[in-house]
Design a protein around this motif. Structure first.
Motif, PDB file in Angstrom:
ATOM      1  N   TYR A 245       0.828  -1.208   0.000  1.00  0.00           N
ATOM      2  CA  TYR A 245       0.000   0.000   0.000  1.00  0.00           C
ATOM      3  C   TYR A 245       0.863   1.259   0.000  1.00  0.00           C
ATOM      4  CZ  TYR A 245      -3.632   3.273   1.656  1.00  0.00           C
ATOM      5  OH  TYR A 245      -4.502   4.326   1.794  1.00  0.00           O
ATOM      6  N   MET A 246       1.906   1.290   0.838  1.00  0.00           N
ATOM      7  CA  MET A 246       2.775   2.463   0.904  1.00  0.00           C
ATOM      8  C   MET A 246       3.568   2.640  -0.388  1.00  0.00           C
ATOM      9  SD  MET A 246       2.167   4.113   3.666  1.00  0.00           S
ATOM     10  CE  MET A 246       0.471   3.648   3.254  1.00  0.00           C
ATOM     11  N   PHE A 247       3.985   1.545  -1.013  1.00  0.00           N
ATOM     12  CA  PHE A 247       4.670   1.688  -2.290  1.00  0.00           C
ATOM     13  C   PHE A 247       3.749   2.301  -3.336  1.00  0.00           C
ATOM     14  CE2 PHE A 247       5.138  -0.021  -6.590  1.00  0.00           C
ATOM     15  CZ  PHE A 247       6.340   0.584  -6.945  1.00  0.00           C
ATOM     16  N   LEU A 248       2.524   1.810  -3.422  1.00  0.00           N
ATOM     17  CA  LEU A 248       1.583   2.322  -4.420  1.00  0.00           C
ATOM     18  C   LEU A 248       1.317   3.808  -4.214  1.00  0.00           C
ATOM     19  CD1 LEU A 248      -0.993  -0.613  -4.491  1.00  0.00           C
ATOM     20  CD2 LEU A 248       0.816  -0.143  -6.158  1.00  0.00           C
ATOM     21  N   MET A 249       1.155   4.203  -2.970  1.00  0.00           N
ATOM     22  CA  MET A 249       0.900   5.612  -2.670  1.00  0.00           C
ATOM     23  C   MET A 249       2.123   6.457  -3.030  1.00  0.00           C
ATOM     24  SD  MET A 249      -0.331   7.322   0.914  1.00  0.00           S
ATOM     25  CE  MET A 249      -1.910   6.482   0.815  1.00  0.00           C
ATOM     26  N   TRP A 250       3.312   5.973  -2.641  1.00  0.00           N
ATOM     27  CA  TRP A 250       4.547   6.687  -2.947  1.00  0.00           C
ATOM     28  C   TRP A 250       4.737   6.825  -4.463  1.00  0.00           C
ATOM     29  CZ3 TRP A 250       8.611   4.709  -5.789  1.00  0.00           C
ATOM     30  CH2 TRP A 250       9.762   5.505  -5.849  1.00  0.00           C
ATOM     31  N   TYR A 251       4.508   5.751  -5.199  1.00  0.00           N
ATOM     32  CA  TYR A 251       4.695   5.775  -6.650  1.00  0.00           C
ATOM     33  C   TYR A 251       3.755   6.788  -7.303  1.00  0.00           C
ATOM     34  CZ  TYR A 251       5.301   4.180 -11.442  1.00  0.00           C
ATOM     35  OH  TYR A 251       5.572   4.136 -12.780  1.00  0.00           O
ATOM     36  N   LYS A 252       2.533   6.837  -6.836  1.00  0.00           N
ATOM     37  CA  LYS A 252       1.570   7.792  -7.399  1.00  0.00           C
ATOM     38  C   LYS A 252       2.045   9.222  -7.176  1.00  0.00           C
ATOM     39  CE  LYS A 252      -3.398   8.851  -7.458  1.00  0.00           C
ATOM     40  NZ  LYS A 252      -3.306  10.314  -7.242  1.00  0.00           N
ATOM     41  N   ILE A 253       2.590   9.505  -5.998  1.00  0.00           N
ATOM     42  CA  ILE A 253       3.052  10.853  -5.672  1.00  0.00           C
ATOM     43  C   ILE A 253       4.232  11.255  -6.547  1.00  0.00           C
ATOM     44  CG2 ILE A 253       4.184  12.235  -3.870  1.00  0.00           C
ATOM     45  CD1 ILE A 253       2.502  10.575  -1.827  1.00  0.00           C
ATOM     46  N   TYR A 254       5.205  10.348  -6.688  1.00  0.00           N
ATOM     47  CA  TYR A 254       6.468  10.716  -7.339  1.00  0.00           C
ATOM     48  C   TYR A 254       6.513  10.433  -8.840  1.00  0.00           C
ATOM     49  CZ  TYR A 254       9.023  12.184  -3.203  1.00  0.00           C
ATOM     50  OH  TYR A 254       9.465  12.884  -2.109  1.00  0.00           O
ATOM     51  N   PHE A 255       5.680   9.512  -9.335  1.00  0.00           N
ATOM     52  CA  PHE A 255       5.770   9.165 -10.746  1.00  0.00           C
ATOM     53  C   PHE A 255       4.495   9.433 -11.545  1.00  0.00           C
ATOM     54  CE2 PHE A 255       9.402   6.948  -9.073  1.00  0.00           C
ATOM     55  CZ  PHE A 255      10.337   7.020 -10.102  1.00  0.00           C
ATOM     56  N   VAL A 256       3.374   9.589 -10.873  1.00  0.00           N
ATOM     57  CA  VAL A 256       2.117   9.855 -11.580  1.00  0.00           C
ATOM     58  C   VAL A 256       1.705  11.313 -11.393  1.00  0.00           C
ATOM     59  CG1 VAL A 256      -0.308   9.213 -11.841  1.00  0.00           C
ATOM     60  CG2 VAL A 256       1.406   7.447 -11.344  1.00  0.00           C
ATOM     61  N   ASP A 257       1.452  11.705 -10.152  1.00  0.00           N
ATOM     62  CA  ASP A 257       1.007  13.079  -9.890  1.00  0.00           C
ATOM     63  C   ASP A 257       2.152  14.085  -9.999  1.00  0.00           C
ATOM     64  OD1 ASP A 257      -1.452  11.968  -9.407  1.00  0.00           O
ATOM     65  OD2 ASP A 257      -1.269  12.048  -7.225  1.00  0.00           O
ATOM     66  N   ARG A 258       3.308  13.718  -9.446  1.00  0.00           N
ATOM     67  CA  ARG A 258       4.496  14.588  -9.428  1.00  0.00           C
ATOM     68  C   ARG A 258       4.181  15.949  -8.831  1.00  0.00           C
ATOM     69  NH1 ARG A 258       8.563  13.175 -14.390  1.00  0.00           N
ATOM     70  NH2 ARG A 258       8.087  10.949 -14.527  1.00  0.00           N
ATOM     71  N   THR A 259       3.374  15.948  -7.791  1.00  0.00           N
ATOM     72  CA  THR A 259       3.049  17.169  -7.064  1.00  0.00           C
ATOM     73  C   THR A 259       3.231  16.915  -5.572  1.00  0.00           C
ATOM     74  OG1 THR A 259       0.711  16.542  -6.952  1.00  0.00           O
ATOM     75  CG2 THR A 259       1.384  17.963  -8.785  1.00  0.00           C
ATOM     76  N   VAL A 260       3.355  17.998  -4.828  1.00  0.00           N
ATOM     77  CA  VAL A 260       3.521  17.891  -3.379  1.00  0.00           C
ATOM     78  C   VAL A 260       2.155  17.731  -2.730  1.00  0.00           C
ATOM     79  CG1 VAL A 260       4.414  19.000  -1.307  1.00  0.00           C
ATOM     80  CG2 VAL A 260       5.543  19.380  -3.520  1.00  0.00           C
ATOM     81  N   PRO A 261       1.918  16.651  -1.994  1.00  0.00           N
ATOM     82  CA  PRO A 261       0.618  16.481  -1.318  1.00  0.00           C
ATOM     83  C   PRO A 261       0.367  17.603  -0.320  1.00  0.00           C
ATOM     84  CG  PRO A 261       1.895  14.444  -1.281  1.00  0.00           C
ATOM     85  CD  PRO A 261       2.825  15.517  -1.732  1.00  0.00           C
ATOM     86  N   GLU A 262      -0.861  17.954  -0.166  1.00  0.00           N
ATOM     87  CA  GLU A 262      -1.207  18.992   0.800  1.00  0.00           C
ATOM     88  C   GLU A 262      -0.944  18.524   2.224  1.00  0.00           C
ATOM     89  OE1 GLU A 262      -5.192  20.293   0.326  1.00  0.00           O
ATOM     90  OE2 GLU A 262      -4.906  21.019  -1.740  1.00  0.00           O
ATOM     91  N   LYS A 263      -0.614  19.491   3.074  1.00  0.00           N
ATOM     92  CA  LYS A 263      -0.454  19.169   4.486  1.00  0.00           C
ATOM     93  C   LYS A 263      -1.810  18.823   5.082  1.00  0.00           C
ATOM     94  CE  LYS A 263       3.559  21.881   5.984  1.00  0.00           C
ATOM     95  NZ  LYS A 263       4.002  22.956   6.906  1.00  0.00           N
TER      96      LYS A 263
END
Length: 667
Positions: free
Chosen positions: A645-663
């Motif tokens: 689960y953490m890998f999938l979330m991390w991959y989406k942040i860094y390779f799909v969305d490429r944006t900084v998640p909101e605080k």
């Protein structure tokens, strides 16, 4: 505590890239920003400052002329609003050195006094100036004199060489890459991603090993071509782009078999009080974490002797508060006592201030994207989120805290270290007989199969981290990954480290391996990233060279046995905290993920991830859903689920969305 970055072969056109690298890690240093770009020598250095020592004059990058004992120190630093802190124009004359440094040198005052006797003069009261001057005076030999945590880079303009080093235990991170001969480094991977020379690409081998370790276990990170400088290593980047790397320190054990338990406890107490005293050096207030464990409890009590007005900080989970009130069961079916109630009790006993926070499940889950972004690489340790919140509340009152990392690895604190003692009970039996009995018991679904299997092997056959037994086995990851897996076994990665510890007893060899994998890859990574997420410095008094040197003389029989862990550390803690606290069982920090994943809400949420496009790219999704269903039906598969689960979330942040998640909103 700061953030550093830089690159070679810099030109005047690279100023925006340097600025972007500094901006993306602004959380590491909100008190000041320094950027230096010298197109003539081809170097760019960046710094974000969290000021704790010499608040007015410790700005970086810092420059000093070579061979001049009384040369001026200059800092091309800017405040966040762009106001100059020093002189922003180029200041590096031929032969000058410049430094960017992240960390703290706790014995900098001792080193400064020694350098002054040699004729060196100082313009600031900062540890950065002492570190740079020490390098000018002693060269790479300065590393052997340091007491602290550090990652730094020093530029030699005359030779156009960059000298980089990381502390003994890997407390502070140092990432780097080479792109067409250009060397790029930073405190965080996300800084390197801002440089136009790097094109992000997933390192699939890192994923394969992550499934077994639950953290990034390779020298190369999850980003292809971006590496980690190993603990106790330094490197020189030469003018032609080549790199010379060496290991400047190696932990060694020299057991003193004449030690007795009482004298050893007193020696531990003496060295720990000395370490806490040094770790309290700052021009700002230093606080401490306080949990139900002896590590933080003992440490906070030692700090209270230095400063009776210290502030301590604790977090717990809202669900455990209610469970404790009802004397109900928590995660794993065990009756839980609320973590905060333990801390309040000890704080009252020690007459120290304590601030606490209950983490609700809504804010825990809402924080996950931000946590994974800050971690840079996927981390499947659920307690990282708890650390995120305790750092958050501490940062509202202090700029630095003491934390208890390292005590388990030095003094034998993990229960897994007791395995060799229990295995000794059947040491009389042939190994083949034990292994055969294990296979038979497993086929009959009888308990004890794992015990007999481990008793038939040496630790290097089965132990590679604390994730043993909860992460995926090599066979499981092969079934899980689409296309299978031909990656080396985890044991092949730890084998060279075990070889270094040949001749030591089994428990010490396990500790040695943990120094190079579990401690640096999981424990210290989350310590740095979660504290820096809130512009807070986390200091670790157990991870001190003098503390280690003492621990390395203590025979294993005085550290752990079949009945108890951290034997003499517990005895030492009795000099500072009540005996009942010092001798109580190690609980860890239970996170209620086990129960949450059985609730329809979170089961459904994770199932959507497990059957989505990203999951289908990497995994056999039927296997993922099977894990979820088995867990919902009662088998504990929570850690395996969390790893994916953490890998999938991390991959989406860094390779799909490429944006900084909101605080996430603070509650």
């Amino acid at each position: 505590m700061c953030g550093i970055c830089g690159f070679t072969q810099a030109t005047s056109a690279d100023a925006p890239a340097l600025k972007a690298m500094c901006d993306i890690m602004a959380h590491r240093g909100p008190d000041g920003e320094g950027q230096y770009l010298d197109a003539e020598s081809g170097i760019a250095l960046g710094h974000r400052r969290l000021s704790l020592i010499d608040l007015a004059n410790g700005n970086q990058p810092m420059v000093r002329a070579t061979g001049e004992h009384d040369s001026a120190i200059t800092s091309p630093a800017l405040m966040p609003d762009g106001t100059p802190c020093g002189t922003p124009e180029s200041m590096l004359a031929k032969g000058d050195f410049a430094i960017v440094f992240n960390g703290e040198i706790y014995n900098y005052q001792d080193l400064r006094a020694e350098l002054e006797t040699q004729g060196w003069q100082f313009k600031t009261k900062s540890d950065t100036e002492v570190l740079l001057t020490g390098y000018l005076a002693w060269g790479e030999g300065v590393l052997d004199r340091l007491r602290g945590m550090f990652a730094f880079a020093i530029w030699n303009r005359a030779t156009r060489e960059l000298f980089c080093a990381r502390d003994f235990f890997g407390i502070k991170p140092f990432y780097y890459t080479q792109q067409n001969g250009q060397f790029i480094f930073a405190s965080e991977i996300k800084c390197i991603l801002e440089h136009p020379a790097y094109t992000r690409e997933l390192n699939r081998e890192a994923l394969e090993q992550y499934l077994c370790f639950q953290f990034s276990a390779l020298p190369e990170t999850f980003f292809k071509g971006i590496f980690k400088l190993a603990p106790a290593h330094c490197m020189t980047v030469h003018a032609d782009g080549s790199i010379t790397e060496r290991r400047y320190w190696r932990p060694e054990y020299h057991f003193d078999e004449n030690r007795n338990r009482e004298d050893t406890a007193r020696a531990i107490d003496e060295v720990m009080r000395d370490s806490v005293r040094y770790h309290n050096v700052a021009d700002v207030e230093v606080g401490s974490f306080l949990s139900s464990g002896i590590d933080s409890s003992y440490m906070a009590a030692c700090l209270a002797k230095e400063n009776p007005d210290i502030k301590t900080f604790t977090v717990g989970f809202e669900c455990y508060k209610q469970a404790a009130a009802n004397n109900a069961e928590g995660a794993g079916g065990k009756t839980m006592r609320d973590e905060i109630s333990w801390a309040r009790e000890l704080a009252d006993d020690l007459h120290i201030a304590n601030t606490d926070k209950y983490i609700g499940e809504e804010e825990y889950w809402a924080s996950l994207p931000r946590v994974q972004w800050h971690m840079d690489e996927p981390s499947a340790d659920p307690s990282a989120v708890a650390l995120y919140f305790v750092d958050q509340i501490a940062a509202t009152q202090v700029k630095a805290v003491l934390s208890g990392e390292g005590a388990d690895e030095f003094f034998g604190g993990y229960r897994i270290y007791q395995t060799p003692f229990s295995n000794a009970k059947v040491s009389w039996a042939p190994k083949g007989l034990l292994k055969g009995a294990s296979h038979a018991m497993r086929a009959l679904h009888l308990r004890g199969a794992n015990y007999l299997e481990r008793a038939s092997e040496t630790p290097e056959d089965w132990y590679y981290t604390n994730a043993n037994g909860v992460a995926f086995t090599p066979d499981e990851r092969a079934r899980l990954l689409k296309g299978g897996c031909s990656a080396p076994t985890p044991q092949s990665l730890t084998a060279p480290v075990y070889a270094e510890a040949a001749g030591l007893d089994d428990t010490t060899r396990m500790q040695y391996v943990d120094l190079y994998f579990w401690l640096v890859g999981d424990i210290l990574l989350k310590t740095d990233k979660m504290s820096m997420a809130h512009s807070l410095e986390s200091r670790v008094p157990f991870l001190d060279r003098r503390v280690f040197d003492l621990s390395a003389t203590i025979p294993t029989a005085l550290k752990a046995n079949e009945q108890q862990t951290k034997l003499t550390l517990r005895d030492a803690a009795e000099f500072a905290i009540p005996k009942d606290w010092a001798q109580k069982e190690k609980l860890g920090f239970p996170v209620p993920v086990v129960n949450w994943l059985r609730e329809d809400r979170y089961y459904t949420m994770v199932k959507e991830w497990f059957t989505g496009d990203i999951a289908r790219e990497f995994f056999n999704t039927d296997e993922l859903v099977r894990l979820l269903d088995e867990h919902k039906e009662g088998a504990d598969r929570s850690r395996k689920i969390w790893i994916v689960y953490m890998f999938l979330m991390w991959y989406k942040i860094y390779f799909v969305d490429r944006t900084v998640p909101e605080k996430p909103e603070a509650h």
